[in-house]
Motif scaffolding. Structure first.
Motif, PDB file in Angstrom:
ATOM      1  N   ILE A  21     -77.983 112.109 -23.196  1.00  0.00           N
ATOM      2  CA  ILE A  21     -76.935 112.640 -22.791  1.00  0.00           C
ATOM      3  C   ILE A  21     -76.968 112.539 -21.273  1.00  0.00           C
ATOM      4  O   ILE A  21     -75.758 112.287 -20.704  1.00  0.00           O
ATOM      5  N   THR A  24     -75.626 109.217 -20.301  1.00  0.00           N
ATOM      6  CA  THR A  24     -73.952 108.956 -20.733  1.00  0.00           C
ATOM      7  C   THR A  24     -73.182 109.820 -19.718  1.00  0.00           C
ATOM      8  O   THR A  24     -72.292 109.171 -19.263  1.00  0.00           O
ATOM      9  N   VAL A  25     -73.474 110.988 -19.293  1.00  0.00           N
ATOM     10  CA  VAL A  25     -73.019 111.596 -18.270  1.00  0.00           C
ATOM     11  C   VAL A  25     -73.067 110.823 -17.066  1.00  0.00           C
ATOM     12  O   VAL A  25     -71.747 110.768 -16.184  1.00  0.00           O
ATOM     13  N   TRP A  28     -70.409 107.742 -17.210  1.00  0.00           N
ATOM     14  CA  TRP A  28     -69.391 108.237 -16.891  1.00  0.00           C
ATOM     15  C   TRP A  28     -68.781 108.375 -15.471  1.00  0.00           C
ATOM     16  O   TRP A  28     -67.956 108.147 -14.940  1.00  0.00           O
ATOM     17  N   GLY A  59     -66.808 102.905 -21.507  1.00  0.00           N
ATOM     18  CA  GLY A  59     -67.316 104.314 -21.885  1.00  0.00           C
ATOM     19  C   GLY A  59     -67.092 104.684 -23.205  1.00  0.00           C
ATOM     20  O   GLY A  59     -68.176 105.349 -23.515  1.00  0.00           O
ATOM     21  N   ALA A  60     -65.987 104.661 -23.735  1.00  0.00           N
ATOM     22  CA  ALA A  60     -65.894 104.762 -25.009  1.00  0.00           C
ATOM     23  C   ALA A  60     -66.819 104.317 -26.252  1.00  0.00           C
ATOM     24  O   ALA A  60     -67.621 105.071 -26.894  1.00  0.00           O
ATOM     25  N   ASN A  62     -69.853 102.811 -25.337  1.00  0.00           N
ATOM     26  CA  ASN A  62     -70.807 103.268 -25.010  1.00  0.00           C
ATOM     27  C   ASN A  62     -71.516 104.766 -25.353  1.00  0.00           C
ATOM     28  O   ASN A  62     -72.554 104.877 -25.969  1.00  0.00           O
ATOM     29  N   THR A  63     -70.587 105.537 -25.207  1.00  0.00           N
ATOM     30  CA  THR A  63     -70.596 106.919 -25.827  1.00  0.00           C
ATOM     31  C   THR A  63     -70.898 106.874 -27.184  1.00  0.00           C
ATOM     32  O   THR A  63     -71.726 107.531 -27.959  1.00  0.00           O
ATOM     33  N   ALA A  64     -70.057 106.155 -28.148  1.00  0.00           N
ATOM     34  CA  ALA A  64     -70.182 106.077 -29.526  1.00  0.00           C
ATOM     35  C   ALA A  64     -71.299 105.659 -29.898  1.00  0.00           C
ATOM     36  O   ALA A  64     -71.971 106.107 -30.914  1.00  0.00           O
ATOM     37  N   SER A  65     -71.889 104.499 -29.059  1.00  0.00           N
ATOM     38  CA  SER A  65     -73.257 104.028 -29.545  1.00  0.00           C
ATOM     39  C   SER A  65     -74.408 104.992 -29.227  1.00  0.00           C
ATOM     40  O   SER A  65     -75.461 105.094 -30.073  1.00  0.00           O
ATOM     41  N   VAL A  66     -74.349 105.638 -28.188  1.00  0.00           N
ATOM     42  CA  VAL A  66     -75.291 106.878 -27.911  1.00  0.00           C
ATOM     43  C   VAL A  66     -75.090 108.029 -29.063  1.00  0.00           C
ATOM     44  O   VAL A  66     -76.230 108.303 -29.454  1.00  0.00           O
ATOM     45  N   LEU A  67     -74.001 108.330 -29.262  1.00  0.00           N
ATOM     46  CA  LEU A  67     -73.890 109.533 -30.456  1.00  0.00           C
ATOM     47  C   LEU A  67     -74.409 108.927 -31.745  1.00  0.00           C
ATOM     48  O   LEU A  67     -75.342 109.712 -32.282  1.00  0.00           O
TER      49      LEU A  67
END
Length: 100
Positions: A21, A24-25, A28, A59-60, A62-67
């Motif tokens: 997390i 990811t922050v 961004w 960003g979208a 990468n965020t989706a992959s981390v989730l």
């Protein structure tokens, strides 16, 4: 009394979740900073739009992959972390025995 295997696994999972997390922050924050700086020097508004769209897509995704990674880790926590904890215990035992 040493912590139980399940509590150590939970601790490792919690640490990995916090790191994912945090990264990811930070990603961004860097993307927003780069968009602001680059858009100020972009030669045309079209390039600024392409820059913003590509940053949002990056960003979208990468965020989706981390989730997805976090969901997978939560679902398979025992299988992922059990060997790490057991190997760390074994390595600690071998170090305590001293050199060869």
């Amino acid at each position: 009394m040493p912590p139980s295997l399940s509590s150590r696994i939970a601790q490792l999972a919690r640490r990995d979740r916090v790191l994912a997390i945090s990264f990811t922050v930070l990603m961004w924050a860097v993307l927003i900073f780069l968009c602001v700086v680059a858009s100020a020097t972009a030669p045309s508004p079209a390039i600024t739009v392409v820059l913003l769209a590509s940053a949002l897509l990056l960003g979208a995704f990468n965020t989706a992959s981390v989730l997805a990674m976090l969901r997978s880790y939560a679902a398979n926590r025992e299988a992922i972390y059990r060997d790490d904890v057991l190997l760390a215990d074994r390595r600690r035992e071998l170090r305590a025995q001293g050199p060869w």
